[in-house]
Design a protein around this motif. Structure first.
Motif, PDB file in Angstrom:
ATOM      1  N   SER A 164      32.810  73.561  42.799  1.00 52.70           N
ATOM      2  CA  SER A 164      33.081  73.376  44.225  1.00 52.70           C
ATOM      3  C   SER A 164      33.388  71.907  44.518  1.00 52.70           C
ATOM      4  CB  SER A 164      31.883  73.842  45.046  1.00 52.70           C
ATOM      5  OG  SER A 164      32.095  73.578  46.409  1.00 52.70           O
ATOM      6  N   LYS A 165      32.577  71.026  43.981  1.00 54.56           N
ATOM      7  CA  LYS A 165      32.805  69.593  44.198  1.00 54.56           C
ATOM      8  C   LYS A 165      34.081  69.127  43.503  1.00 54.56           C
ATOM      9  CE  LYS A 165      28.046  68.324  45.153  1.00 54.56           C
ATOM     10  NZ  LYS A 165      26.892  67.483  44.786  1.00 54.56           N
ATOM     11  N   ALA A 166      34.368  69.671  42.333  1.00 59.41           N
ATOM     12  CA  ALA A 166      35.603  69.313  41.628  1.00 59.41           C
ATOM     13  C   ALA A 166      36.811  69.758  42.453  1.00 59.41           C
ATOM     14  CB  ALA A 166      35.633  69.951  40.236  1.00 59.41           C
ATOM     15  N   GLY A 167      36.721  70.925  43.081  1.00 60.21           N
ATOM     16  CA  GLY A 167      37.794  71.400  43.947  1.00 60.21           C
ATOM     17  C   GLY A 167      38.028  70.457  45.111  1.00 60.21           C
ATOM     18  N   THR A 168      36.953  69.947  45.684  1.00 54.27           N
ATOM     19  CA  THR A 168      37.065  68.991  46.785  1.00 54.27           C
ATOM     20  C   THR A 168      37.736  67.705  46.319  1.00 54.27           C
ATOM     21  OG1 THR A 168      35.108  69.903  47.878  1.00 54.27           O
ATOM     22  CG2 THR A 168      35.750  67.669  48.507  1.00 54.27           C
ATOM     23  N   GLU A 187      41.421  68.357  45.954  1.00 58.64           N
ATOM     24  CA  GLU A 187      42.085  68.405  47.263  1.00 58.64           C
ATOM     25  C   GLU A 187      42.298  66.999  47.814  1.00 58.64           C
ATOM     26  OE1 GLU A 187      40.116  71.052  49.994  1.00 58.64           O
ATOM     27  OE2 GLU A 187      40.430  72.771  48.680  1.00 58.64           O
ATOM     28  N   GLU A 188      41.303  66.126  47.644  1.00 52.78           N
ATOM     29  CA  GLU A 188      41.442  64.742  48.098  1.00 52.78           C
ATOM     30  C   GLU A 188      42.558  64.035  47.343  1.00 52.78           C
ATOM     31  OE1 GLU A 188      37.489  63.300  47.380  1.00 52.78           O
ATOM     32  OE2 GLU A 188      36.693  64.197  49.222  1.00 52.78           O
ATOM     33  N   GLN A 189      42.643  64.278  46.045  1.00 49.08           N
ATOM     34  CA  GLN A 189      43.676  63.647  45.234  1.00 49.08           C
ATOM     35  C   GLN A 189      45.059  64.179  45.595  1.00 49.08           C
ATOM     36  OE1 GLN A 189      43.201  60.994  43.043  1.00 49.08           O
ATOM     37  NE2 GLN A 189      41.258  61.049  44.134  1.00 49.08           N
ATOM     38  N   SER A 228      50.170  63.208  48.002  1.00 46.26           N
ATOM     39  CA  SER A 228      51.232  63.633  48.922  1.00 46.26           C
ATOM     40  C   SER A 228      51.482  62.578  49.986  1.00 46.26           C
ATOM     41  CB  SER A 228      50.917  64.996  49.549  1.00 46.26           C
ATOM     42  OG  SER A 228      49.801  64.918  50.396  1.00 46.26           O
ATOM     43  N   SER A 229      50.451  61.870  50.411  1.00 41.03           N
ATOM     44  CA  SER A 229      50.630  60.768  51.377  1.00 41.03           C
ATOM     45  C   SER A 229      51.439  59.642  50.762  1.00 41.03           C
ATOM     46  CB  SER A 229      49.271  60.214  51.834  1.00 41.03           C
ATOM     47  OG  SER A 229      48.557  61.193  52.535  1.00 41.03           O
ATOM     48  N   THR A 230      51.154  59.333  49.493  1.00 41.23           N
ATOM     49  CA  THR A 230      51.889  58.285  48.787  1.00 41.23           C
ATOM     50  C   THR A 230      53.344  58.698  48.613  1.00 41.23           C
ATOM     51  OG1 THR A 230      49.881  57.656  47.605  1.00 41.23           O
ATOM     52  CG2 THR A 230      51.962  56.902  46.666  1.00 41.23           C
TER      53      THR A 230
END
Length: 145
Positions: free
Chosen positions: A122-126, A129-131, A136-138
């Motif tokens: 679950s934490k790895a998924g988060t 998603e952050e990465q 995508s912002s970059t």
């Protein structure tokens, strides 16, 4: 994690091919499965596809019964894309061997170990998603320059 990610992508590509889909069409199907009914605009943002491409994608997926369009009960001007492919026998038959193998794997762990594994995933998924958001912002910043 990279190795698991690579094998996951390879598995997904093979699932898509076995169902007669292109992988780039199948990724949005899995996004819809995870997120539930969403608008085409939301699907466009989540996939990075242009709205025209999403419309064509939805047309293709609707034609084969993997999604359906439905009026948004909150705003009749909007259309929601509803995933339908989980109800298709060929999809459940395709995923059943993986499901069975994962149940077999999970049975080799204690409840406490499974709780820790679940927490980690679950934490790895988060983190992923952050990465994804950061990348995508970059990418958006580079393409607007």
């Amino acid at each position: 994690m990279r190795g698991l990610g690579t094998r996951t992508v390879q598995y997904q590509q093979n699932v898509a091919a076995s169902l007669g889909l292109y992988n780039h069409d199948f990724i949005p199907v899995d996004i819809l499965r995870e997120k539930g009914p969403i608008t085409a605009g939301e699907l466009s943002k989540l996939t990075g596809l242009a709205t025209g491409s999403v419309t064509a994608l939805i047309d293709r997926l609707e034609k084969i019964g993997y999604v359906r369009r439905q009026n948004d009960p909150k705003d009749r001007r909007k259309v929601i894309i509803v995933p339908e492919y989980e109800n298709k026998e060929e999809v459940s038959n395709t995923y059943q061997p993986l499901h069975d193998a994962m149940i077999n794997l999970a049975s080799s762990y204690t409840d406490d170990e499974l709780a820790l594994i679940t927490q980690f995933l679950s934490k790895a998924g988060t983190v992923l998603e952050e990465q994804i958001h950061q990348l995508s912002s970059t990418t958006d910043q580079k393409s607007s320059s």
